[in-house]
Design an enzyme around this catalytic site. Structure first.
Site, PDB file in Angstrom:
ATOM      1  CD  GLN A 254      -0.999  -0.480   3.714  1.00 16.38           C
ATOM      2  OE1 GLN A 254      -2.211  -0.576   3.641  1.00 16.38           O
ATOM      3  NE2 GLN A 254      -0.369  -0.757   4.838  1.00 16.38           N
ATOM      4  CG  HIS A 284      -9.578   3.338  17.262  1.00 11.96           C
ATOM      5  ND1 HIS A 284      -9.269   4.501  16.583  1.00 11.96           N
ATOM      6  CD2 HIS A 284      -9.153   2.312  16.486  1.00 11.96           C
ATOM      7  CE1 HIS A 284      -8.662   4.188  15.444  1.00 11.96           C
ATOM      8  NE2 HIS A 284      -8.586   2.877  15.358  1.00 11.96           N
ATOM      9  CG  ASP A 308      -4.208   2.447  13.566  1.00 16.16           C
ATOM     10  OD1 ASP A 308      -4.488   1.664  14.496  1.00 16.16           O
ATOM     11  OD2 ASP A 308      -5.056   2.901  12.776  1.00 16.16           O
ATOM     12  CG  ASP A 328      -1.395  -4.374   9.814  1.00 14.36           C
ATOM     13  OD1 ASP A 328      -2.502  -3.826   9.931  1.00 14.36           O
ATOM     14  OD2 ASP A 328      -0.571  -4.083   8.920  1.00 14.36           O
ATOM     15  CG  ASP A 362      -3.567 -12.726   3.617  1.00 16.31           C
ATOM     16  OD1 ASP A 362      -4.298 -13.721   3.804  1.00 16.31           O
ATOM     17  OD2 ASP A 362      -3.930 -11.724   2.979  1.00 16.31           O
ATOM     18  CB  ALA A 363      -6.126 -11.698   8.398  1.00 22.13           C
ATOM     19  CG  ASP A 380      -9.597  -1.464  12.853  1.00 17.95           C
ATOM     20  OD1 ASP A 380     -10.530  -0.972  12.191  1.00 17.95           O
ATOM     21  OD2 ASP A 380      -8.711  -0.776  13.392  1.00 17.95           O
TER      22      ASP A 380
END
Length: 515
Positions: A254, A284, A308, A328, A362-363, A380
């Site tokens: 990204q 959040h 984040d 993540d 990768d989830a 999220d």
């Protein structure tokens, strides 16, 4: 291509042809094949960064580019006269257009009313000239090889060059050079091919002084662009973002951009706003506390996405939580938010907590085998704007996730805006219920985003009272009581279930946000 009016070159004798090293011409085929594919990948990646939906962008870019190459190949039949001179001119044109393509598109994105017009026009133009290259080079090399060897060698080097480009692009170019400097670099390679042809075939190119001047001018311009590529990218982002850009990085996954205007710090991923420091606490707190505050037995938490560290910050408010696993995809994201003092001030140093472990994966693949078990899962992810993200909202993904959850566990999913994308929101709810889960949809007002939706899900209804941690800025008992109430314009609607083989959610999302 307009036919040249120059007289055909004098045919070389066999001894004269032998002085031209054929392997250098074949090396040119390898170079131009690599450059051609890199320009295509740059255009597709940049379009997905700026316009979203990588599947659609890459599909249309590849289609237009290949069609344009076909047009260029067809036009090559009309090229007569000095083929070498025309080939060299084409190389310099490709070098200039391809080399400046990323910088030009970055700049136009901020100023153009319809970005797709210059995007596809430039892709078509580059593809057209790239389509001219190989036919012209085949005709130039005719007589230097036997025909069967000529065709075999040219296409072998062409395909090998394409393989090299496809490997270099994600592993080296994007993470280390970025799109703008990569384009300038490969423009320089195209210019070098033109200059090499000028040198090798100089005996067949009388009066080539202007070509040398053109080639050296293009080379100098591209070299300047390569050295100043980061500044050019910043100029483009200054035009694209309303606030000053203070940080930008391209990763294999990204484009990360941070902007800051007075006290408002904003994170953008692929040009999509992820949070504003003015009101991220609303998002959040709403994401974490309505579920976790009702799970007194919860000790282990899994956060999917959330690189984040802001969701982790909220989880760490609970002393009873013994371990947090944050999964993540992008290591650059978690590294940035774990090391920058400005960003650790936002997440209260959550990513450096001894209770937290980071998994960069990768989830979908991460959950292919059972993990945990976890007592609470926070999902999220970015909105399902493309099929790559959409698979993370499918029944297949949720069923994998359930295998890593304890019997009394719950999960929460950020589920886009129930006001702007009403069908998308309720599609997520329907998909969770299709997995046998009890759902509790709710929404909260986040000024930077508007009404935003979340869905809490568990194997059986949560019955315990909420025990909130102290010092929250938005969520309290009164707010918790209001969150589940939906006015008529956001009320439940019937939708399809999002499965891997239909990706209904992505279609809903595209249609609704496009309006």
């Amino acid at each position: 291509m307009i036919p040249t009016s120059e007289s055909p070159p004098t045919l070389l004798s066999q001894s004269e042809r032998a002085t031209v090293r054929p392997w250098l011409l074949l090396l040119s085929v390898f170079a131009i094949a690599t450059c051609g594919l890199v320009y295509e990948l740059i255009a597709g990646t940049l379009a997905s960064y700026l316009l979203g939906d990588s599947v659609t962008q890459f599909s249309t870019i590849i289609g237009v580019y290949l069609f344009a190459m076909g047009v260029g190949s067809w036009l090559s039949r009309f090229v007569t006269g000095n083929l070498i001179r025309t080939f060299v001119r084409v190389e310099f044109l490709i070098a200039f257009l391809g080399g400046t393509s990323a910088a030009l598109l970055f700049l136009l994105f901020g100023w153009s009313i319809s970005f797709r017009i210059p995007l596809y026009s430039l892709v078509f133009l580059i593809g057209c000239f790239v389509g001219l290259e190989i036919p012209l080079l085949l005709r130039i090399m005719e007589g230097r090889f036997a025909f069967k060897d000529l065709v075999s060698n040219v296409f072998s080097f062409d395909y090998i060059g394409a393989l090299l480009a496809s490997l270099l692009f994600p592993l080296v170019l994007v993470p280390h050079l970025g799109l703008v400097r990569s384009a300038f670099l490969f423009g320089l390679i195209n210019a070098s091919v033109g200059l090499l042809a000028l040198h090798l075939l100089r005996s067949e190119l009388p009066r080539a002084r202007n070509l040398w001047l053109s080639g050296l001018s293009v080379t100098g311009f591209l070299l300047f662009g390569l050295l100043r590529g980061d500044e050019i990218t910043r100029w483009g982002e200054f035009a694209a973002f309303s606030d000053p850009v203070i940080y930008a990085e391209s990763t294999p996954y990204q484009r990360i951009v941070l902007t800051k205007q007075k006290e408002d710090l904003r994170l953008y991923l692929n040009s999509n706003l992820q949070f504003s420091s003015r009101d991220e606490y609303r998002y959040h707190e709403s994401l974490v506390h309505p579920g976790l505050s009702r799970l007194p037995q919860a000790k282990s938490v899994l956060i999917l996405g959330g690189g984040d560290g802001l969701a982790a910050r909220e989880v760490l408010r609970y002393p009873r939580i013994e371990s947090i696993t944050l999964c993540d995809l992008d290591p650059a994201m978690t590294r940035l938010f774990a090391s920058s003092p400005m960003l650790t001030a936002q997440n209260a140093g959550a990513l450096s907590s001894p209770r937290l472990r980071i998994e960069n994966a990768d989830a979908f693949a991460y959950l292919s085998e059972p993990r945990g078990p976890f007592d609470f899962v926070i999902i999220d992810f970015p909105d399902p704007s493309n099929f790559s993200l959409g698979k993370l909202y499918t029944t297949t993904f949720y069923q994998r996730l359930l295998k890593s959850m304890s019997a009394d566990a719950a999960l929460v999913v950020q589920s886009t805006s129930p006001f702007v994308a009403r069908q998308s929101f309720w599609c997520v709810d329907a998909t969770l219920r299709a997995c046998g889960l009890h759902t509790e949809p709710y929404h909260a007002m986040v000024p930077s985003f508007g009404e935003w939706g979340f869905i809490l899900a568990s194997r059986k209804p949560l019955s315990g009272p909420a025990t909130l941690p102290p010092s929250l800025r938005f969520v309290n008992e009164e707010v918790l009581a209001q969150l589940p109430h939906f006015p008529p314009d956001m009320a439940r609607v019937k939708t399809e279930i999002n499965r891997l083989n239909n990706q209904a959610l992505v279609h809903y999302f595209e249609d609704e946000w496009a309006k």
